[in-house]
Design a protein around this motif. Structure first.
Motif, PDB file in Angstrom:
ATOM      1  N   GLU A 137       0.794  -1.155  -0.111  1.00 44.17           N
ATOM      2  CA  GLU A 137      -0.026   0.152   0.109  1.00 44.17           C
ATOM      3  C   GLU A 137       0.918   1.276  -0.120  1.00 44.17           C
ATOM      4  OE1 GLU A 137      -2.525  -0.288   3.062  1.00 44.17           O
ATOM      5  OE2 GLU A 137      -3.630  -1.783   2.147  1.00 44.17           O
ATOM      6  N   THR A 138       1.793   1.289   0.834  1.00 46.80           N
ATOM      7  CA  THR A 138       3.126   2.408   0.834  1.00 46.80           C
ATOM      8  C   THR A 138       3.476   2.562  -0.743  1.00 46.80           C
ATOM      9  OG1 THR A 138       3.561   1.939   3.062  1.00 46.80           O
ATOM     10  CG2 THR A 138       5.002   3.381   1.752  1.00 46.80           C
ATOM     11  N   ALA A 139       3.806   1.405  -1.365  1.00 45.48           N
ATOM     12  CA  ALA A 139       4.387   1.661  -2.723  1.00 45.48           C
ATOM     13  C   ALA A 139       3.395   2.270  -3.611  1.00 45.48           C
ATOM     14  CB  ALA A 139       4.745   0.217  -3.209  1.00 45.48           C
ATOM     15  N   ILE A 140       2.178   2.003  -3.633  1.00 40.63           N
ATOM     16  CA  ILE A 140       1.106   2.207  -4.346  1.00 40.63           C
ATOM     17  C   ILE A 140       0.726   3.708  -3.969  1.00 40.63           C
ATOM     18  CG2 ILE A 140      -1.408   2.294  -4.859  1.00 40.63           C
ATOM     19  CD1 ILE A 140      -1.038  -1.060  -4.194  1.00 40.63           C
ATOM     20  N   LEU A 141       0.864   4.113  -2.791  1.00 42.71           N
ATOM     21  CA  LEU A 141       0.464   5.420  -2.345  1.00 42.71           C
ATOM     22  C   LEU A 141       1.617   6.389  -2.930  1.00 42.71           C
ATOM     23  CD1 LEU A 141      -0.867   5.265   1.166  1.00 42.71           C
ATOM     24  CD2 LEU A 141      -2.372   5.833  -0.820  1.00 42.71           C
ATOM     25  N   ASP A 142       2.758   5.990  -3.087  1.00 47.38           N
ATOM     26  CA  ASP A 142       3.855   6.603  -3.759  1.00 47.38           C
ATOM     27  C   ASP A 142       3.637   6.924  -5.093  1.00 47.38           C
ATOM     28  OD1 ASP A 142       5.380   6.766  -1.236  1.00 47.38           O
ATOM     29  OD2 ASP A 142       6.635   5.283  -1.461  1.00 47.38           O
TER      30      ASP A 142
ATOM     31  N   TRP B  50      -6.575  -0.643  -3.050  1.00 44.09           N
ATOM     32  CA  TRP B  50      -6.476  -2.155  -2.973  1.00 44.09           C
ATOM     33  C   TRP B  50      -5.350  -2.689  -4.019  1.00 44.09           C
ATOM     34  CZ3 TRP B  50      -9.707  -6.231  -6.243  1.00 44.09           C
ATOM     35  CH2 TRP B  50      -9.955  -7.420  -5.590  1.00 44.09           C
ATOM     36  N   ALA B  51      -4.382  -3.681  -3.125  1.00 49.55           N
ATOM     37  CA  ALA B  51      -3.172  -4.037  -3.901  1.00 49.55           C
ATOM     38  C   ALA B  51      -3.277  -5.262  -4.701  1.00 49.55           C
ATOM     39  CB  ALA B  51      -2.272  -4.310  -2.896  1.00 49.55           C
ATOM     40  N   HIS B  52      -4.675  -5.874  -4.574  1.00 53.16           N
ATOM     41  CA  HIS B  52      -4.823  -7.238  -5.188  1.00 53.16           C
ATOM     42  C   HIS B  52      -4.203  -7.246  -6.591  1.00 53.16           C
ATOM     43  CE1 HIS B  52      -6.904 -10.929  -5.793  1.00 53.16           C
ATOM     44  NE2 HIS B  52      -7.216 -10.522  -6.908  1.00 53.16           N
ATOM     45  N   GLN B  53      -3.749  -8.327  -7.398  1.00 57.08           N
ATOM     46  CA  GLN B  53      -3.401  -8.410  -8.697  1.00 57.08           C
ATOM     47  C   GLN B  53      -4.408  -9.593  -9.269  1.00 57.08           C
ATOM     48  OE1 GLN B  53      -0.228  -6.807 -10.405  1.00 57.08           O
ATOM     49  NE2 GLN B  53      -1.478  -5.540  -8.747  1.00 57.08           N
TER      50      GLN B  53
ATOM     51  N   SER C 116      -3.674  -1.523  -8.056  1.00 57.03           N
ATOM     52  CA  SER C 116      -2.341  -1.626  -8.537  1.00 57.03           C
ATOM     53  C   SER C 116      -2.202  -2.366  -9.857  1.00 57.03           C
ATOM     54  CB  SER C 116      -1.515  -1.991  -7.497  1.00 57.03           C
ATOM     55  OG  SER C 116      -1.906  -3.442  -6.940  1.00 57.03           O
ATOM     56  N   ASP C 117      -3.421  -2.769 -10.293  1.00 56.71           N
ATOM     57  CA  ASP C 117      -3.553  -3.794 -11.593  1.00 56.71           C
ATOM     58  C   ASP C 117      -4.973  -3.402 -12.238  1.00 56.71           C
ATOM     59  OD1 ASP C 117      -2.702  -6.217 -12.814  1.00 56.71           O
ATOM     60  OD2 ASP C 117      -4.806  -6.644 -12.158  1.00 56.71           O
TER      61      ASP C 117
ATOM     62  N   LEU D 275      -8.578   4.704 -10.011  1.00 64.61           N
ATOM     63  CA  LEU D 275      -7.339   5.172 -10.498  1.00 64.61           C
ATOM     64  C   LEU D 275      -6.390   3.816 -10.512  1.00 64.61           C
ATOM     65  CD1 LEU D 275      -6.377   8.604  -9.670  1.00 64.61           C
ATOM     66  CD2 LEU D 275      -7.538   8.105 -11.542  1.00 64.61           C
ATOM     67  N   VAL D 276      -5.314   3.528 -11.422  1.00 71.67           N
ATOM     68  CA  VAL D 276      -4.567   2.540 -11.504  1.00 71.67           C
ATOM     69  C   VAL D 276      -3.298   2.951 -11.347  1.00 71.67           C
ATOM     70  CG1 VAL D 276      -3.756   0.406 -12.387  1.00 71.67           C
ATOM     71  CG2 VAL D 276      -6.289   0.893 -12.609  1.00 71.67           C
ATOM     72  N   VAL D 277      -2.361   2.430 -10.396  1.00 72.84           N
ATOM     73  CA  VAL D 277      -1.008   2.721 -10.255  1.00 72.84           C
ATOM     74  C   VAL D 277      -0.035   1.679 -10.838  1.00 72.84           C
ATOM     75  CG1 VAL D 277       1.004   3.181  -8.670  1.00 72.84           C
ATOM     76  CG2 VAL D 277      -1.172   4.469  -8.471  1.00 72.84           C
TER      77      VAL D 277
END
Length: 138
Positions: A6-11, A50-53, A89-90, A117-119
């Protein structure tokens, strides 16, 4: 692992938006508190991640929709206008929540002004998340 992802996604989202969003515990007027994955006060923004792939399975859509309801509720409780963001993230994970998906919940998110949004994460991060997901479903 979830918090790190989640931190990586927020960055990545901060890079996309041009401003930082940080995890914050907010206290609401009724005395309750809520933890929000990302908050900015200038400009006012609330984010759930939501970090799910991959595409959501079973009850996972309800988790995302609960996050959306949290954003809508907190935004209204705080007053003013907040940008509300569900951040994925996906692209496959986000697809059914986008307006073009023509699902009732995608229409509801659009009606309540929740942006999807997607990061784009690095291949290393995507693989770490996939491995964690495989462990969860054993």
């Amino acid at each position: 692992m979830q918090r790190q992802a989640e931190t990586a996604i927020l960055d990545g989202l901060a890079d996309l938006l041009g401003y930082e969003v940080i995890p914050t515990r907010l206290h609401l007027a009724g005395g309750e508190y809520v933890d929000v994955d990302g908050v900015s006060h200038a400009p006012p923004t609330l984010v759930e991640v939501w970090a799910h792939q991959g595409p959501p399975k079973g009850g996972q859509k309800q988790k995302v929709l609960a996050d959306a309801l949290k954003l809508i509720h907190v935004g209204r409780e705080l007053g003013g206008h907040h940008r509300l963001i569900l951040c994925f993230s996906d692209e496959q994970a986000a697809r059914s929540f986008r307006p073009e998906a023509r699902t009732w919940y995608a229409a509801a998110l659009k009606a309540h002004h929740v942006d999807v949004l997607v990061v784009d994460l690095s291949a290393e991060w995507r693989e770490r998340i996939r491995i964690a997901q495989q462990r969860q479903f054993r």
